[in-house]
Design an enzyme around this catalytic site. Structure first.
Site, PDB file in Angstrom:
ATOM      1  N   GLY A  10      14.869  -8.462  -0.554  1.00  0.00           N
ATOM      2  CA  GLY A  10      13.624  -8.106  -1.233  1.00  0.00           C
ATOM      3  C   GLY A  10      13.880  -7.549  -2.628  1.00  0.00           C
ATOM      4  O   GLY A  10      13.178  -6.635  -3.079  1.00  0.00           O
ATOM      5  N   VAL A  15      10.674  -1.671  -4.574  1.00  0.00           N
ATOM      6  CA  VAL A  15      11.787  -0.925  -3.980  1.00  0.00           C
ATOM      7  C   VAL A  15      13.101  -1.664  -4.191  1.00  0.00           C
ATOM      8  O   VAL A  15      14.104  -1.081  -4.618  1.00  0.00           O
ATOM      9  CB  VAL A  15      11.529  -0.684  -2.473  1.00  0.00           C
ATOM     10  CG1 VAL A  15      12.746  -0.052  -1.813  1.00  0.00           C
ATOM     11  CG2 VAL A  15      10.310   0.207  -2.283  1.00  0.00           C
ATOM     12  N   GLY A  16      13.106  -2.964  -3.928  1.00  0.00           N
ATOM     13  CA  GLY A  16      14.336  -3.745  -4.064  1.00  0.00           C
ATOM     14  C   GLY A  16      14.859  -3.746  -5.491  1.00  0.00           C
ATOM     15  O   GLY A  16      16.073  -3.665  -5.727  1.00  0.00           O
ATOM     16  N   SER A 106       7.952   3.179   6.618  1.00  0.00           N
ATOM     17  CA  SER A 106       6.797   3.721   5.902  1.00  0.00           C
ATOM     18  C   SER A 106       6.277   4.923   6.669  1.00  0.00           C
ATOM     19  O   SER A 106       6.417   4.989   7.894  1.00  0.00           O
ATOM     20  CB  SER A 106       5.711   2.652   5.853  1.00  0.00           C
ATOM     21  OG  SER A 106       4.444   3.245   5.638  1.00  0.00           O
ATOM     22  N   SER A 107       5.637   5.861   5.958  1.00  0.00           N
ATOM     23  CA  SER A 107       5.080   7.025   6.658  1.00  0.00           C
ATOM     24  C   SER A 107       3.890   6.636   7.543  1.00  0.00           C
ATOM     25  O   SER A 107       3.459   7.442   8.365  1.00  0.00           O
ATOM     26  CB  SER A 107       4.665   8.101   5.657  1.00  0.00           C
ATOM     27  OG  SER A 107       3.757   7.581   4.714  1.00  0.00           O
ATOM     28  N   CYS A 108       3.370   5.418   7.418  1.00  0.00           N
ATOM     29  CA  CYS A 108       2.238   5.028   8.269  1.00  0.00           C
ATOM     30  C   CYS A 108       2.662   4.732   9.705  1.00  0.00           C
ATOM     31  O   CYS A 108       1.820   4.464  10.550  1.00  0.00           O
ATOM     32  CB  CYS A 108       1.475   3.861   7.676  1.00  0.00           C
ATOM     33  SG  CYS A 108       2.337   2.306   7.793  1.00  0.00           S
ATOM     34  N   TYR A 135       0.769  -3.233  10.204  1.00  0.00           N
ATOM     35  CA  TYR A 135       1.990  -2.979   9.439  1.00  0.00           C
ATOM     36  C   TYR A 135       2.828  -1.914  10.141  1.00  0.00           C
ATOM     37  O   TYR A 135       4.046  -2.043  10.267  1.00  0.00           O
ATOM     38  CB  TYR A 135       1.570  -2.518   8.043  1.00  0.00           C
ATOM     39  CG  TYR A 135       2.684  -2.207   7.094  1.00  0.00           C
ATOM     40  CD1 TYR A 135       3.460  -3.219   6.545  1.00  0.00           C
ATOM     41  CD2 TYR A 135       2.949  -0.889   6.714  1.00  0.00           C
ATOM     42  CE1 TYR A 135       4.472  -2.924   5.644  1.00  0.00           C
ATOM     43  CE2 TYR A 135       3.957  -0.588   5.813  1.00  0.00           C
ATOM     44  CZ  TYR A 135       4.723  -1.616   5.281  1.00  0.00           C
ATOM     45  OH  TYR A 135       5.721  -1.316   4.392  1.00  0.00           O
ATOM     46  N   LYS A 139       6.679  -2.022  11.532  1.00  0.00           N
ATOM     47  CA  LYS A 139       7.720  -1.115  11.031  1.00  0.00           C
ATOM     48  C   LYS A 139       8.343  -0.305  12.175  1.00  0.00           C
ATOM     49  O   LYS A 139       9.544  -0.022  12.158  1.00  0.00           O
ATOM     50  CB  LYS A 139       7.145  -0.185   9.955  1.00  0.00           C
ATOM     51  CG  LYS A 139       6.884  -0.901   8.626  1.00  0.00           C
ATOM     52  CD  LYS A 139       8.200  -1.344   8.004  1.00  0.00           C
ATOM     53  CE  LYS A 139       8.041  -2.055   6.690  1.00  0.00           C
ATOM     54  NZ  LYS A 139       9.321  -2.577   6.167  1.00  0.00           N
ATOM     55  N   HIS A 178      -1.681  -0.413  -3.885  1.00  0.00           N
ATOM     56  CA  HIS A 178      -1.879   0.956  -3.413  1.00  0.00           C
ATOM     57  C   HIS A 178      -2.656   1.731  -4.477  1.00  0.00           C
ATOM     58  O   HIS A 178      -2.901   1.250  -5.586  1.00  0.00           O
ATOM     59  CB  HIS A 178      -0.532   1.619  -3.128  1.00  0.00           C
ATOM     60  CG  HIS A 178       0.093   1.106  -1.866  1.00  0.00           C
ATOM     61  ND1 HIS A 178       1.067   0.141  -1.871  1.00  0.00           N
ATOM     62  CD2 HIS A 178      -0.129   1.410  -0.570  1.00  0.00           C
ATOM     63  CE1 HIS A 178       1.411  -0.119  -0.626  1.00  0.00           C
ATOM     64  NE2 HIS A 178       0.710   0.634   0.195  1.00  0.00           N
ATOM     65  N   TRP A 201     -11.995   4.732  -4.670  1.00  0.00           N
ATOM     66  CA  TRP A 201     -12.399   4.429  -3.287  1.00  0.00           C
ATOM     67  C   TRP A 201     -12.365   5.693  -2.423  1.00  0.00           C
ATOM     68  O   TRP A 201     -11.497   6.554  -2.576  1.00  0.00           O
ATOM     69  CB  TRP A 201     -11.458   3.417  -2.652  1.00  0.00           C
ATOM     70  CG  TRP A 201     -11.495   2.063  -3.279  1.00  0.00           C
ATOM     71  CD1 TRP A 201     -12.343   1.615  -4.253  1.00  0.00           C
ATOM     72  CD2 TRP A 201     -10.631   0.965  -2.975  1.00  0.00           C
ATOM     73  NE1 TRP A 201     -12.056   0.319  -4.569  1.00  0.00           N
ATOM     74  CE2 TRP A 201     -11.012  -0.107  -3.807  1.00  0.00           C
ATOM     75  CE3 TRP A 201      -9.567   0.782  -2.082  1.00  0.00           C
ATOM     76  CZ2 TRP A 201     -10.361  -1.347  -3.762  1.00  0.00           C
ATOM     77  CZ3 TRP A 201      -8.922  -0.442  -2.038  1.00  0.00           C
ATOM     78  CH2 TRP A 201      -9.329  -1.492  -2.862  1.00  0.00           C
TER      79      TRP A 201
HETATM   80  P1  GDP Z   1      -2.651   4.435   2.345  1.00  0.00           P
HETATM   81  O1  GDP Z   1      -1.849   5.621   1.906  1.00  0.00           O
HETATM   82  O2  GDP Z   1      -1.962   3.592   3.349  1.00  0.00           O
HETATM   83  O3  GDP Z   1      -4.033   4.851   2.806  1.00  0.00           O
HETATM   84  O4  GDP Z   1      -2.789   3.419   1.113  1.00  0.00           O
HETATM   85  P2  GDP Z   1      -3.530   3.374  -0.321  1.00  0.00           P
HETATM   86  O5  GDP Z   1      -2.571   3.785  -1.366  1.00  0.00           O
HETATM   87  O6  GDP Z   1      -4.080   1.985  -0.436  1.00  0.00           O
HETATM   88  O7  GDP Z   1      -4.753   4.386  -0.279  1.00  0.00           O
HETATM   89  C1  GDP Z   1      -4.599   5.776  -0.326  1.00  0.00           C
HETATM   90  C2  GDP Z   1      -5.953   6.444  -0.508  1.00  0.00           C
HETATM   91  O8  GDP Z   1      -6.425   6.206  -1.846  1.00  0.00           O
HETATM   92  C3  GDP Z   1      -7.058   5.952   0.432  1.00  0.00           C
HETATM   93  O9  GDP Z   1      -7.833   7.082   0.827  1.00  0.00           O
HETATM   94  C4  GDP Z   1      -7.892   5.036  -0.473  1.00  0.00           C
HETATM   95  O10 GDP Z   1      -9.237   4.903  -0.068  1.00  0.00           O
HETATM   96  C5  GDP Z   1      -7.793   5.799  -1.805  1.00  0.00           C
HETATM   97  N1  GDP Z   1      -8.114   5.015  -3.002  1.00  0.00           N
HETATM   98  C6  GDP Z   1      -8.940   5.427  -4.005  1.00  0.00           C
HETATM   99  N2  GDP Z   1      -9.088   4.468  -4.935  1.00  0.00           N
HETATM  100  C7  GDP Z   1      -8.295   3.426  -4.539  1.00  0.00           C
HETATM  101  C8  GDP Z   1      -8.017   2.154  -5.105  1.00  0.00           C
HETATM  102  O11 GDP Z   1      -8.542   1.761  -6.160  1.00  0.00           O
HETATM  103  N3  GDP Z   1      -7.134   1.359  -4.433  1.00  0.00           N
HETATM  104  C9  GDP Z   1      -6.522   1.771  -3.264  1.00  0.00           C
HETATM  105  N4  GDP Z   1      -5.661   0.940  -2.659  1.00  0.00           N
HETATM  106  N5  GDP Z   1      -6.804   2.964  -2.689  1.00  0.00           N
HETATM  107  C10 GDP Z   1      -7.676   3.776  -3.310  1.00  0.00           C
END
Ligand code: GDP
Length: 318
Positions: A10, A15-16, A106-108, A135, A139, A178, A201
């Protein structure tokens, strides 16, 4: 100066590519297998390539990755691609007699309501966060594969769990990225187009832990050199920040002056996700890049590499 032959699986990803930069700077020889040469979802192709190339160690950074929306929308891709890549690489590593491998998770992987900061032994103690369980299950299977090959064949395969990462070569696509790269892009484009507001979001209340990918790269190579345990090990920044505070930090770095609007129709995901990385800290690794400096660097990288090729009108749909 070391001169090991290390396969970074990767190597084109965030990361890679960080691992490759770090290893090459140290004098290690990095083996790279482009997608056109080896499709990692193809067992035969992976096994043949590994038997031909026989690296001294494998840093396993290949994965299908994405943010909350991508995970929730493409569950089959996330579980299938990741399971296939993991079974292929880990089994083929054993078949090719490669004795060292570092798998990246991943921490998830941890339960949605795990006690915080999350210790390694919280794994499999409760239900997962539904938006990324596909995912996460893949993992967790990767960790278990490493443990199984260690238990049955004495392979020195270890697993490292990073928190949320960011840095050069991140994915800035608003549908699949992300949160941190998404915010960089949203604020940058709003500033450029003179927009009065930026949509974030969710509620802004979830707490996340962000580590610069160059700190992770040092941590992963540190583990290759200094850790050889059955249990996976956490690699996190050690501090957390709410999504609202993160948005404000990115806003300052970009220099955008408009309003933040929270779209609560979008999912928050897990409410809090900070890992306990004290085991790795006790071994001697520590992060070095502050969030402010890291975000400033990530924004510079975005400006130099990503921005010119994008169409802002299309990109701001969220
Ligand atoms: P997570 O850590 O696995 O939940 O991954 P994300 O990085 O996609 O999202 C982290 C948090 O950021 C969540 O609560 C999302 O709803 C919030 N968030 C706010 N704005 C955004 C955006 O524009 N994109 C993404 N991916 N997440 C967002």
């Amino acid at each position: 100066m070391s001169n090991r032959r290390i396969w970074v699986a990767g190597h084109r990803g965030m990361v890679g590519s960080a691992l490759t930069r770090y290893l090459e700077a140290r004098g290690d020889h990095v083996l790279k297998a482009d997608r056109s040469v080896v499709d990692l979802r193809n067992q035969i192709a992976v096994e043949v390539w590994l038997k031909q190339n026989r690296p001294d160690a494998i840093l396993f950074a290949a994965a299908k990755v994405g943010g909350i929306y991508a995970n929730d929308t493409y569950p089959a891709d996330f579980i299938y691609d990741n399971l296939a890549i993991e079974t292929n690489i880990i089994h083929s590593a054993h078949a090719a007699d490669v004795d060292r491998l570092v798998f990246l998770g991943s921490s998830c992987i941890y339960p949605k309501f795990a006690p915080q900061p999350i210790r390694e032994d919280a794994l499999l103690t409760g239900p997962l966060e539904p938006t990324n369980e596909w995912y996460a299950v893949a993992k967790i299977a990767g960790i278990k594969l490493c443990q199984a090959y260690r238990k049955q064949y004495n392979r020195r395969y270890i697993s490292v769990m990073p928190c949320n990462l960011y840095g050069p070569n991140d994915n800035f696509d608003l549908q699949t990225s992300h949160v941190l790269p998404a915010l960089i892009r949203k604020f940058h484009e709003a500033k450029k187009m003179g927009r009065s507001e930026v949509v974030v979001w969710g509620t802004g209340t979830p707490l996340r832990e962000f580590l610069h990918v160059d700190d992770l790269a040092r941590g992963v190579v540190f583990c290759l050199d200094n850790y050889d345990g059955y249990e996976h090990i956490n690699c996190g920044a050690g501090s957390e920040i709410s999504i609202r505070e993160l948005a404000e930090t990115v806003q300052r770095a970009v220099g955008y002056v408009g309003r933040l609007v929270f779209d609560t129709a979008k999912p928050d995901g897990t409410p809090r996700k900070i890992m306990d990385s004290s085991r790795l800290r006790a071994l001697g690794w520590a992060p070095e890049i502050s969030l402010e400096d890291g975000i400033a660097g990530a924004y510079r990288w975005f400006l130099a590499n990503n921005e010119a090729s994008r169409e802002p009108e299309l990109a701001t749909a969220s």
